[in-house]
Design a protein around this motif. Structure first.
Motif, PDB file in Angstrom:
ATOM      1  N   GLY A   1     -13.453   0.063 -12.102  1.00 23.06           N
ATOM      2  CA  GLY A   1     -12.399   0.620 -12.938  1.00 23.06           C
ATOM      3  C   GLY A   1     -11.198  -0.295 -13.024  1.00 23.06           C
ATOM      4  O   GLY A   1     -10.613  -0.482 -14.106  1.00 23.06           O
ATOM      5  N   MET A   2     -10.819  -0.888 -11.905  1.00 26.02           N
ATOM      6  CA  MET A   2      -9.680  -1.799 -11.901  1.00 26.02           C
ATOM      7  C   MET A   2      -9.982  -3.061 -12.701  1.00 26.02           C
ATOM      8  O   MET A   2      -9.119  -3.582 -13.422  1.00 26.02           O
ATOM      9  N   ALA A   3     -11.226  -3.557 -12.582  1.00 27.55           N
ATOM     10  CA  ALA A   3     -11.616  -4.733 -13.368  1.00 27.55           C
ATOM     11  C   ALA A   3     -11.555  -4.429 -14.861  1.00 27.55           C
ATOM     12  O   ALA A   3     -11.109  -5.264 -15.661  1.00 27.55           O
ATOM     13  N   TRP A   4     -11.989  -3.242 -15.247  1.00 25.38           N
ATOM     14  CA  TRP A   4     -11.968  -2.819 -16.654  1.00 25.38           C
ATOM     15  C   TRP A   4     -10.535  -2.791 -17.192  1.00 25.38           C
ATOM     16  O   TRP A   4     -10.269  -3.209 -18.323  1.00 25.38           O
ATOM     17  N   ILE A   5      -9.598  -2.345 -16.361  1.00 24.09           N
ATOM     18  CA  ILE A   5      -8.204  -2.232 -16.803  1.00 24.09           C
ATOM     19  C   ILE A   5      -7.474  -3.575 -16.756  1.00 24.09           C
ATOM     20  O   ILE A   5      -6.750  -3.937 -17.689  1.00 24.09           O
ATOM     21  N   VAL A   6      -7.686  -4.340 -15.675  1.00 26.73           N
ATOM     22  CA  VAL A   6      -6.841  -5.514 -15.416  1.00 26.73           C
ATOM     23  C   VAL A   6      -7.371  -6.792 -16.050  1.00 26.73           C
ATOM     24  O   VAL A   6      -6.626  -7.513 -16.728  1.00 26.73           O
ATOM     25  N   ILE A   7      -8.664  -7.115 -15.841  1.00 26.35           N
ATOM     26  CA  ILE A   7      -9.161  -8.439 -16.221  1.00 26.35           C
ATOM     27  C   ILE A   7      -9.089  -8.708 -17.726  1.00 26.35           C
ATOM     28  O   ILE A   7      -8.677  -9.805 -18.135  1.00 26.35           O
ATOM     29  N   PRO A   8      -9.457  -7.767 -18.611  1.00 28.48           N
ATOM     30  CA  PRO A   8      -9.361  -8.074 -20.045  1.00 28.48           C
ATOM     31  C   PRO A   8      -7.920  -8.170 -20.568  1.00 28.48           C
ATOM     32  O   PRO A   8      -7.699  -8.593 -21.701  1.00 28.48           O
ATOM     33  N   SER A   9      -6.938  -7.761 -19.781  1.00 26.30           N
ATOM     34  CA  SER A   9      -5.543  -7.787 -20.223  1.00 26.30           C
ATOM     35  C   SER A   9      -4.983  -9.207 -20.124  1.00 26.30           C
ATOM     36  O   SER A   9      -5.620 -10.118 -19.603  1.00 26.30           O
ATOM     37  N   ASN A  10      -3.779  -9.376 -20.586  1.00 21.17           N
ATOM     38  CA  ASN A  10      -3.136 -10.690 -20.556  1.00 21.17           C
ATOM     39  C   ASN A  10      -2.030 -10.765 -19.508  1.00 21.17           C
ATOM     40  O   ASN A  10      -1.107 -11.583 -19.635  1.00 21.17           O
ATOM     41  N   ILE A  11      -2.098  -9.914 -18.489  1.00 20.84           N
ATOM     42  CA  ILE A  11      -1.049  -9.926 -17.476  1.00 20.84           C
ATOM     43  C   ILE A  11      -1.158 -11.174 -16.615  1.00 20.84           C
ATOM     44  O   ILE A  11      -2.219 -11.788 -16.507  1.00 20.84           O
ATOM     45  N   GLY A  12      -0.055 -11.566 -15.984  1.00 20.99           N
ATOM     46  CA  GLY A  12      -0.002 -12.762 -15.170  1.00 20.99           C
ATOM     47  C   GLY A  12       1.018 -13.742 -15.718  1.00 20.99           C
ATOM     48  O   GLY A  12       1.794 -13.417 -16.630  1.00 20.99           O
ATOM     49  N   PHE A  13       1.027 -14.941 -15.178  1.00 18.45           N
ATOM     50  CA  PHE A  13       1.969 -15.958 -15.647  1.00 18.45           C
ATOM     51  C   PHE A  13       1.390 -17.330 -15.333  1.00 18.45           C
ATOM     52  O   PHE A  13       0.426 -17.475 -14.571  1.00 18.45           O
ATOM     53  N   SER A  14       1.985 -18.353 -15.908  1.00 19.18           N
ATOM     54  CA  SER A  14       1.532 -19.723 -15.659  1.00 19.18           C
ATOM     55  C   SER A  14       2.691 -20.691 -15.790  1.00 19.18           C
ATOM     56  O   SER A  14       3.655 -20.436 -16.517  1.00 19.18           O
ATOM     57  N   THR A  15       2.605 -21.789 -15.040  1.00 21.86           N
ATOM     58  CA  THR A  15       3.553 -22.892 -15.151  1.00 21.86           C
ATOM     59  C   THR A  15       2.737 -24.156 -15.375  1.00 21.86           C
ATOM     60  O   THR A  15       1.513 -24.100 -15.537  1.00 21.86           O
ATOM     61  N   ALA A  16       3.390 -25.279 -15.334  1.00 20.68           N
ATOM     62  CA  ALA A  16       2.692 -26.537 -15.571  1.00 20.68           C
ATOM     63  C   ALA A  16       1.641 -26.814 -14.498  1.00 20.68           C
ATOM     64  O   ALA A  16       0.595 -27.405 -14.770  1.00 20.68           O
ATOM     65  N   ASN A  17       1.896 -26.348 -13.261  1.00 24.07           N
ATOM     66  CA  ASN A  17       0.991 -26.655 -12.155  1.00 24.07           C
ATOM     67  C   ASN A  17       0.396 -25.431 -11.467  1.00 24.07           C
ATOM     68  O   ASN A  17      -0.321 -25.573 -10.471  1.00 24.07           O
ATOM     69  N   PHE A  18       0.704 -24.241 -11.970  1.00 25.08           N
ATOM     70  CA  PHE A  18       0.239 -23.036 -11.292  1.00 25.08           C
ATOM     71  C   PHE A  18      -0.156 -21.975 -12.307  1.00 25.08           C
ATOM     72  O   PHE A  18       0.596 -21.683 -13.239  1.00 25.08           O
ATOM     73  N   LEU A  19      -1.350 -21.411 -12.112  1.00 27.89           N
ATOM     74  CA  LEU A  19      -1.876 -20.369 -12.994  1.00 27.89           C
ATOM     75  C   LEU A  19      -2.156 -19.112 -12.180  1.00 27.89           C
ATOM     76  O   LEU A  19      -2.829 -19.165 -11.146  1.00 27.89           O
ATOM     77  N   PHE A  20      -1.624 -17.993 -12.636  1.00 24.29           N
ATOM     78  CA  PHE A  20      -1.895 -16.714 -11.986  1.00 24.29           C
ATOM     79  C   PHE A  20      -2.191 -15.697 -13.091  1.00 24.29           C
ATOM     80  O   PHE A  20      -1.334 -14.929 -13.504  1.00 24.29           O
ATOM     81  N   ASN A  21      -3.425 -15.734 -13.552  1.00 19.72           N
ATOM     82  CA  ASN A  21      -3.814 -14.903 -14.697  1.00 19.72           C
ATOM     83  C   ASN A  21      -4.442 -13.591 -14.233  1.00 19.72           C
ATOM     84  O   ASN A  21      -4.415 -13.246 -13.057  1.00 19.72           O
ATOM     85  N   SER A  22      -5.042 -12.862 -15.164  1.00 19.70           N
ATOM     86  CA  SER A  22      -5.419 -11.470 -14.905  1.00 19.70           C
ATOM     87  C   SER A  22      -6.487 -11.326 -13.815  1.00 19.70           C
ATOM     88  O   SER A  22      -6.443 -10.384 -13.020  1.00 19.70           O
ATOM     89  N   TRP A  23      -7.474 -12.235 -13.753  1.00 20.97           N
ATOM     90  CA  TRP A  23      -8.495 -12.069 -12.718  1.00 20.97           C
ATOM     91  C   TRP A  23      -7.922 -12.324 -11.321  1.00 20.97           C
ATOM     92  O   TRP A  23      -8.397 -11.765 -10.335  1.00 20.97           O
ATOM     93  N   ARG A  24      -6.863 -13.136 -11.244  1.00 24.14           N
ATOM     94  CA  ARG A  24      -6.189 -13.364  -9.964  1.00 24.14           C
ATOM     95  C   ARG A  24      -5.350 -12.141  -9.574  1.00 24.14           C
ATOM     96  O   ARG A  24      -5.272 -11.784  -8.393  1.00 24.14           O
ATOM     97  N   VAL A  25      -4.747 -11.512 -10.558  1.00 23.12           N
ATOM     98  CA  VAL A  25      -4.020 -10.260 -10.305  1.00 23.12           C
ATOM     99  C   VAL A  25      -4.988  -9.203  -9.794  1.00 23.12           C
ATOM    100  O   VAL A  25      -4.682  -8.449  -8.857  1.00 23.12           O
ATOM    101  N   PHE A  26      -6.161  -9.165 -10.397  1.00 22.94           N
ATOM    102  CA  PHE A  26      -7.212  -8.235  -9.964  1.00 22.94           C
ATOM    103  C   PHE A  26      -7.574  -8.462  -8.497  1.00 22.94           C
ATOM    104  O   PHE A  26      -7.671  -7.510  -7.709  1.00 22.94           O
TER     105      PHE A  26
END
Length: 499
Positions: free
Chosen positions: A162-187
């Motif tokens: 259920g959490m994967a269904w809600i979180v992973i397809p979304s665009n939540i997270g952030f990124s910089t030039a050297n660091f990525l923290f996108n939705s699957w990492r939030v999950f």
């Protein structure tokens, strides 16, 4: 000792304490399953970030089992020497920290390191929590309550799907030039939360009195029995009718003067391990190891690849609408012409209904878990295990004959339902066949075999799925059915007191 605990169960009653124990121990299992199965949900989404192919996906699914295999024996043996509760608190906290660290990793190698450490911590959870929980249960309720706790694995699957269904397809997270923290990492980060919660909840539970009695600590065990009695009955502790405990006739004399130190703990670990491979326990050790190996090759070998298969069917159907295709046809297209054919074609965009199909698959296990809770003490552990392995084995063969995504979903759901039912029976049976002083170590060695099954299942599927598609399903089917039949050689433990 067995008769003593049977009578002790009547004196203590069954009430608030046992239900709180079920909730806490159940959520330990929930947390464990969430951490294990979460990897299967991030494979399609992380394939571009971590530059994954089918082979490296297989290793990503397997690395946590490699860690668990290393950790299970060590933690289980330590728990038989130092106690269940202390070990459970340490590994729960360590587990949460490792998950957080893995969510922050930016490359494949570092990610794999922390997933291994995550597995090493997680490896102690299964064998120790089952031993701990079983030792508080009266024989008449032990089967149903162990099955009830096994149902928390399904709850873990539901939470994570259920959490994967809600979180992973979304665009939540952030990124910089050297660091990525996108939705699957939030999950992944969210998957760490239950570990910290159960670490705190475990502080409110006592050590296993059966463990204390075996180690000659009768006064501490009696104090815990009084607390349980007061919680269950609402009476004061001083009205508890038992005034003195003598401990286990077989083991207490060897332990009553022992102060647990590091060198003594090491001696205990070696002695416990040696006893598991000597008659009459050797037979139980061999069979439990074999059943766990074959069962979990099937369980994790297929369950952890379902989201990947759903994603492949989705990719094929987008390019070939209304066209039927088998699992092997879909796999051939993805590997030769689709997203796996070239790095430039890689996409981490996964449609939300792929995760919805995964949620349906794990939700299908709920009815079978309820059935196991209600009937496992009536029909017996062996009935459920044989029924489960034959049914799930037939489903594994059936996956070769599906012709579209809907048929694949139906077969996957039936497989999930059947094998989850058998998982509950297997956990009960393996927990009950070992004596108290060897239980956590024995279950731990069985869990090592289970983790090895997870490793073999994932690597074999990764190697054969793309190269020779029909092989994995038939291999899984044969191992499941053969392992299930082997359980008939074990003694009947249904409604029997723990040895």
């Amino acid at each position: 000792m067995c008769e003593f605990h049977s009578q002790m169960g009547l004196v203590l009653g069954y009430g608030k304490f046992h239900y709180f124990l079920l909730i806490v121990c159940g959520f330990v299992s929930t947390s464990e399953e969430m951490d294990v199965i979460s990897m299967s949900f991030i494979l399609p989404s992380a394939q571009c970030d971590l530059q994954l192919n089918t082979e490296t996906k297989g290793w990503m699914n397997s690395i946590i089992f490699i860690g668990m295999m290393a950790g299970a024996y060590i933690w289980g043996a330590v728990a038989d020497s130092l106690g269940r509760k202390k070990v459970l608190i340490v590994i729960s906290f360590m587990n949460g920290v490792c998950i957080i660290a893995s969510s922050l990793c930016q490359n494949y190698q570092l990610f794999m390191l922390f997933r291994f450490l995550n597995g090493a911590a997680l490896g102690g959870s299964g064998p120790v929590i089952w031993s701990y929980f079983a030792e508080f249960q009266p024989k008449k309720k032990r089967g149903s309550m162990l099955s009830f706790m096994a149902a928390f694995w399904t709850l873990g699957n539901l939470f994570v799907a259920g959490m994967a269904w809600i979180v992973i397809p979304s665009n939540i997270g952030f990124s910089t030039a050297n660091f990525l923290f996108n939705s699957w990492r939030v999950f992944l980060l969210l998957c760490s939360v239950p570990s910290f919660i159960v670490a705190v909840l475990l502080l409110f539970l006592p050590e296993s009195p059966k463990f204390l009695l075996v180690h000659g600590q009768a006064n501490k065990a009696l104090s815990i029995f009084r607390q349980i009695y007061a919680s269950n009955t609402g009476k004061t502790e001083d009205t508890y009718p038992v005034k003195e405990l003598l401990g286990d006739n077989h083991f207490c004399e060897d332990h009553k003067r022992k102060t647990i130190k590091c060198k003594e703990m090491g001696r205990d670990i070696l002695q416990n391990s040696k006893m598991l491979f000597m008659p009459p326990i050797l037979k139980y050790t061999f069979i439990s190891v074999t059943i766990n190996l074959t069962f979990h090759i099937g369980y994790y070998g297929l369950m952890m690849w379902f989201p990947e298969l759903f994603s492949r069917f989705d990719e094929f159907s987008r390019e070939h609408p209304n066209k039927d295709a088998s699992v092997c046809d879909v796999t051939s297209y993805v590997v030769t012409s689709g997203s796996h054919s070239h790095a430039d074609l890689c996409t981490d965009k996964i449609e939300s209904f792929v995760f919805m199909e995964s949620l349906i698959t794990v939700a299908a296990a709920i009815p079978s878990n309820i059935f196991a809770v209600l009937c496992i003490d009536r029909l017996g552990r062996k009935f459920f295990l044989v029924f489960s392995t034959f049914t799930s084995g037939a489903c594994a063969v059936g996956m070769f004959f599906v012709h579209n995504a809907t048929e694949n979903l139906i077969v996957s759901a039936v497989f999930s339902s059947a094998i989850s039912c058998g998982n509950a029976a297997l956990d009960c049976l393996i927990t009950e066949i070992f004596p108290t002083n060897l239980r956590a170590t024995g279950v731990a060695i069985s869990m090592v075999a289970a983790r090895l099954g997870g490793i073999i299942g994932n690597i074999v599927i990764a190697m054969l799925l793309d190269a020779y598609c029909p092989a994995p399903t038939f291999i899984v089917a044969g191992l499941l059915i053969g392992g299930g039949l082997l359980c008939l050689c074990l003694p009947n433990t249904t409604r029997e007191p723990l040895s």
